[in-house]
Design a protein around this motif. Structure first.
Motif, PDB file in Angstrom:
ATOM      1  N   ARG A   1      35.638 -12.147   1.364  1.00  0.00           N
ATOM      2  CA  ARG A   1      34.238 -11.739   1.168  1.00  0.00           C
ATOM      3  C   ARG A   1      33.447 -11.963   2.468  1.00  0.00           C
ATOM      4  O   ARG A   1      32.795 -12.985   2.649  1.00  0.00           O
ATOM      5  CB  ARG A   1      33.630 -12.521   0.006  1.00  0.00           C
TER       6      ARG A   1
ATOM      7  N   TRP B   1      31.928  -8.724  -6.761  1.00  0.00           N
ATOM      8  CA  TRP B   1      32.870  -9.800  -6.479  1.00  0.00           C
ATOM      9  C   TRP B   1      33.098 -10.725  -7.674  1.00  0.00           C
ATOM     10  O   TRP B   1      32.157 -11.062  -8.397  1.00  0.00           O
ATOM     11  CB  TRP B   1      32.354 -10.640  -5.312  1.00  0.00           C
TER      12      TRP B   1
ATOM     13  N   GLY C   1      35.200 -14.479  -8.127  1.00  0.00           N
ATOM     14  CA  GLY C   1      35.962 -15.510  -7.422  1.00  0.00           C
ATOM     15  C   GLY C   1      35.078 -16.703  -7.091  1.00  0.00           C
ATOM     16  O   GLY C   1      34.056 -16.915  -7.748  1.00  0.00           O
ATOM     17  N   PRO C   2      35.468 -17.492  -6.096  1.00  0.00           N
ATOM     18  CA  PRO C   2      36.605 -17.255  -5.203  1.00  0.00           C
ATOM     19  C   PRO C   2      37.938 -17.710  -5.778  1.00  0.00           C
ATOM     20  O   PRO C   2      37.989 -18.573  -6.637  1.00  0.00           O
ATOM     21  CB  PRO C   2      36.247 -18.080  -3.962  1.00  0.00           C
TER      22      PRO C   2
ATOM     23  N   GLY D   1      35.950 -17.147   1.841  1.00  0.00           N
ATOM     24  CA  GLY D   1      36.446 -17.127   0.465  1.00  0.00           C
ATOM     25  C   GLY D   1      37.175 -15.833   0.153  1.00  0.00           C
ATOM     26  O   GLY D   1      36.805 -14.760   0.624  1.00  0.00           O
ATOM     27  N   CYS D   2      38.252 -15.939  -0.640  1.00  0.00           N
ATOM     28  CA  CYS D   2      39.027 -14.778  -1.084  1.00  0.00           C
ATOM     29  C   CYS D   2      38.708 -14.491  -2.553  1.00  0.00           C
ATOM     30  O   CYS D   2      38.656 -15.410  -3.374  1.00  0.00           O
ATOM     31  CB  CYS D   2      40.510 -15.039  -0.905  1.00  0.00           C
ATOM     32  N   TYR D   3      38.535 -13.219  -2.861  1.00  0.00           N
ATOM     33  CA  TYR D   3      38.023 -12.798  -4.163  1.00  0.00           C
ATOM     34  C   TYR D   3      38.791 -11.590  -4.704  1.00  0.00           C
ATOM     35  O   TYR D   3      39.580 -10.968  -4.004  1.00  0.00           O
ATOM     36  CB  TYR D   3      36.557 -12.371  -4.027  1.00  0.00           C
TER      37      TYR D   3
ATOM     38  N   THR E   1      44.187  -9.462  -2.456  1.00  0.00           N
ATOM     39  CA  THR E   1      43.218 -10.546  -2.351  1.00  0.00           C
ATOM     40  C   THR E   1      42.250 -10.189  -1.220  1.00  0.00           C
ATOM     41  O   THR E   1      42.724  -9.936  -0.109  1.00  0.00           O
ATOM     42  CB  THR E   1      43.952 -11.864  -2.049  1.00  0.00           C
TER      43      THR E   1
END
Length: 238
Positions: free
Chosen positions: A86, A96, A98-99, A204-206, A83
């Motif tokens: 960003r 990218w 996501g998030p 945010g995680c992407y 994970t």
């Protein structure tokens, strides 16, 4: 069997490539992605399964320490890294999707440590802080000007929690949910954890793709993620 062997081939960064549309490089980062009885678990892994199924893409996971996963993704065009937070520094290094989660970066302390009081980033300078090497929390801490003699790098998120509970550091940096999950799995009192300071709000995680990824594969993955997100399926997984 080959996939399972590659998951744990710590001696070899370049496992033989097998017949899959995409490779997904990752680490042990619960509760987002981790293994249990050699099987992938966690929220991000569940999303990856759902998206790849909807997009009719075959995806093979390869689990390494984070820095090694980053290097592997960089040398493998049809691959993604997760994970992944960003951050501005990473923005142009990946494509990218996501998030997955807001993934605020926070400094965490034990509630018993009433002597630790943080109202600004400058207050952090007096405390020893553990962080995961190569992760976004390292980048955030350094961007805030934290003195290097107070920063203690560890190889993974899981190594920071014992240091905090053992009073070897004052604070740990990272995503609260990940540290709380690790504490619970180590049978430590999760109620003792509290956020001392928000280091960075919501990068945010992407899923982060190698920028040279085949565009058709990327678009299939991105479209499937968007559709599952709009339908509410991802919320159900969470």
């Amino acid at each position: 069997m080959r996939a399972v062997l590659c998951l744990f081939a710590a001696q070899c960064i370049s496992c033989p490539l097998w017949a899959a549309d995409l490779r997904a490089y990752t680490e042990e980062f619960p509760p987002f992605n981790y293994t249990e009885n050699a099987q992938p678990k966690g929220y991000a892994n569940a999303i990856l399964d759902a998206v790849s199924a909807k997009a009719a893409l075959s995806v093979e996971r390869v689990i390494f320490p984070w820095a090694r996963s980053v290097a592997s993704n960089q040398s493998d065009s049809n691959s993604l890294l997760f994970t992944t937070m960003r951050t501005p520094d990473r923005e142009n290094k990946y494509r990218w999707v996501g998030p997955i989660d807001a993934c605020d970066v926070v400094a965490i302390k034990l509630k018993k440590r009433q002597d630790i009081q943080v109202s600004s980033a400058k207050d952090l300078n007096q405390y020893a802080i553990a962080f995961s090497k190569g992760a976004a929390d390292e980048e955030v801490l350094k961007s805030l000007g934290q003195p290097s003699n107070k920063l203690i790098g560890v190889s993974s998120t899981g190594n920071a929690i014992p240091m905090l509970y053992g009073d070897r550091v004052d604070l740990i940096a990272g995503i609260y949910l990940a540290h709380a999950f690790t504490a619970k799995n180590n049978k430590l009192d999760v109620a003792q954890l509290e956020t001392a300071f928000v280091l960075k709000k919501g990068y945010g995680c992407y899923f982060a793709f190698n920028p040279k990824v085949d565009n058709a594969l990327f678009q299939r993955f991105e479209r499937a993620f968007t559709e599952l997100n709009k339908s509410g399926e991802l919320l159900k997984l969470r």
